[in-house]
Write a protein that holds these residues in place. Sequence first.
Motif, PDB file in Angstrom:
ATOM      1  N   ALA A  77       0.824  -1.206   0.000  1.00 16.59           N
ATOM      2  CA  ALA A  77       0.000   0.000   0.000  1.00 16.59           C
ATOM      3  C   ALA A  77       0.857   1.253   0.000  1.00 16.59           C
ATOM      4  O   ALA A  77       0.527   2.252  -0.656  1.00 16.59           O
ATOM      5  N   ALA A  78       1.981   1.223   0.727  1.00 18.48           N
ATOM      6  CA  ALA A  78       2.842   2.407   0.814  1.00 18.48           C
ATOM      7  C   ALA A  78       3.525   2.713  -0.508  1.00 18.48           C
ATOM      8  O   ALA A  78       3.740   3.882  -0.848  1.00 18.48           O
ATOM      9  N   ILE A 127      -2.106  -7.609  -2.089  1.00 17.15           N
ATOM     10  CA  ILE A 127      -3.292  -7.071  -1.422  1.00 17.15           C
ATOM     11  C   ILE A 127      -3.136  -5.573  -1.181  1.00 17.15           C
ATOM     12  O   ILE A 127      -4.086  -4.794  -1.385  1.00 17.15           O
ATOM     13  N   GLY A 128      -1.951  -5.148  -0.747  1.00 11.99           N
ATOM     14  CA  GLY A 128      -1.722  -3.723  -0.508  1.00 11.99           C
ATOM     15  C   GLY A 128      -1.879  -2.898  -1.767  1.00 11.99           C
ATOM     16  O   GLY A 128      -2.495  -1.828  -1.758  1.00 11.99           O
ATOM     17  N   VAL A 129      -1.332  -3.393  -2.883  1.00  5.33           N
ATOM     18  CA  VAL A 129      -1.460  -2.683  -4.159  1.00  5.33           C
ATOM     19  C   VAL A 129      -2.923  -2.633  -4.586  1.00  5.33           C
ATOM     20  O   VAL A 129      -3.438  -1.580  -4.993  1.00  5.33           O
ATOM     21  N   THR A 405      -3.022   6.693   2.817  1.00  7.57           N
ATOM     22  CA  THR A 405      -4.311   6.319   3.391  1.00  7.57           C
ATOM     23  C   THR A 405      -4.382   4.831   3.682  1.00  7.57           C
ATOM     24  O   THR A 405      -4.741   4.406   4.784  1.00  7.57           O
ATOM     25  N   MET A 406      -4.044   3.997   2.678  1.00  6.12           N
ATOM     26  CA  MET A 406      -4.157   2.556   2.862  1.00  6.12           C
ATOM     27  C   MET A 406      -3.046   2.008   3.762  1.00  6.12           C
ATOM     28  O   MET A 406      -3.239   0.996   4.436  1.00  6.12           O
ATOM     29  N   PHE A 407      -1.900   2.677   3.808  1.00  8.43           N
ATOM     30  CA  PHE A 407      -0.865   2.273   4.765  1.00  8.43           C
ATOM     31  C   PHE A 407      -1.394   2.442   6.190  1.00  8.43           C
ATOM     32  O   PHE A 407      -1.184   1.584   7.052  1.00  8.43           O
ATOM     33  N   TRP A 410      -3.867  -0.494   6.904  1.00  9.60           N
ATOM     34  CA  TRP A 410      -3.257  -1.788   7.199  1.00  9.60           C
ATOM     35  C   TRP A 410      -2.470  -1.748   8.505  1.00  9.60           C
ATOM     36  O   TRP A 410      -2.431  -2.747   9.240  1.00  9.60           O
ATOM     37  N   THR A 411      -1.841  -0.621   8.792  1.00 10.00           N
ATOM     38  CA  THR A 411      -1.109  -0.520  10.052  1.00 10.00           C
ATOM     39  C   THR A 411      -2.061  -0.612  11.240  1.00 10.00           C
ATOM     40  O   THR A 411      -1.802  -1.326  12.218  1.00 10.00           O
ATOM     41  N   MET A 412      -3.183   0.104  11.158  1.00  9.34           N
ATOM     42  CA  MET A 412      -4.163   0.062  12.247  1.00  9.34           C
ATOM     43  C   MET A 412      -4.798  -1.311  12.350  1.00  9.34           C
ATOM     44  O   MET A 412      -5.062  -1.806  13.458  1.00  9.34           O
TER      45      MET A 412
END
Length: 469
Positions: A77-78, A127-129, A405-407, A410-412
């Motif tokens: 995601a990052a 998944i992140g992408v 935003t998506m980082f 996923w971090t949370m």
Amino acid sequence: MASPPAPVAPPVAHRDSGSLRPVIGVALVAALGGLLFGYDTGVISGALLTIESDFGLTPLSSGVVVSSILVGAMIGAAGAGNLADRHGRRPVLVTAAAIFTLGAAMASFAPSAAILTAARVVLGLGIGVASNLVPVFIAEIAPPLYRGRLVGLNQLMITLGIVLAYVSNYALEHVNHSWRWMFGIAAVPAVLFGAGMLAMPESPRWLALRGHTERARAALTRLRGPDDPAAVEAELAEAATRAGDTAERTARKNRWRTLTSRSVRPMIVAGVGLQILGQASGVNTVIYYAPKIFESSGLGSSSSILATVGVGVVNLVMTPVGMVTVDRIGRTKLLALGAFTMTLALAGLAATLAAGGQHSSVAWLAVAFVILFIAAVATTLNVVVFIIPSELYPLRIRGTAMSATMFSNWTMNFLVSLTFLTLLDTLGGAGTFTLYAAVCALLTVFALRCVPETRGKSLEQIEQELLTK
């Protein structure tokens, strides 16, 4: 002194359902990324039992195998957004399909727990992408009046992927080395996703940003149909105007630095704040640990599993309700209504658990509150959590902003999942879900005060309105 923003033409509405067919087809292909997201997230629940047996895993090493996918998702995601802003949405999504295929193959043939963990990290990258770019791509190809439900296809496919993972777990349960097949069959939709995206047009808005006017026109004509060239030209002119204005204002700025600028900061607060509060509401802990929650309320093991299946079905069935509703009542109202209902449901669950006892009537009341919570999440939060940020951010930094935003999402997700059992042991069920209910109440206020309404507006109109406030 900066020149005032150029006037923006009104959004082009599509007058008949037939003109939506091309864009629906493209959106469905892109949403296969969401299907893979859901499948690769959910499949571990059934695969883990035989993995533990084959590799002799300890509780700690099992946790590493399970959570490694979240680490990959954070990295994916990052990094995806900046690549997409530089090279386009489509090639990065094609790369994600290749990553999904590689991860499925690695997991299927993994000779050790270490290789399986590495495979899970690779799947997490995909998944992140996908979580970053599928909503952005669909938002940029969709007509304004239907953008919410089209972006919502991503969430629908995520829930479908989770259900398909549960089905494959059940169907392959008695097959030798069943977990290898569970992971391996994901390569089929991954290949279809990649082949499909190769045949899809690039985002016309990204093409306009890069000055590829003819390619943008061709892409819009393919998406909108050839019957109304005037509408295509109007939408292209609108996109080109905002792309040019955005490029002029941000050409010399670093994309990440731009995220903290005064004009963009409220959008980032809205988008990132939604991810943090949405995950902190405990939504994924209910999904991940539903059987444990039901057992703590007094249900037996088999009844807890049956109730968990019911949770998955409700999640899948209620998602289309939110997709239909989001373009009718708007993002902000839907989110606020959902967060308020989630607050009531979790408060009811906390009160039920506080009442204690092992009576079946109390246990099934707890199940009812969980079902209400999941229904509210499926129709509101899970629908808008991807739609809102995909619409808020300026075109030139949209991918990079979605990465931030998506980082945070996923971090949370990782932090909440990591701390849930500790909270449950420390505060008990009543205290834990009272805490989550308080977060949901905060999310209700946040939705009404910090999240701007974007329903029915073109992406260019949204950008102009938010940047000139």
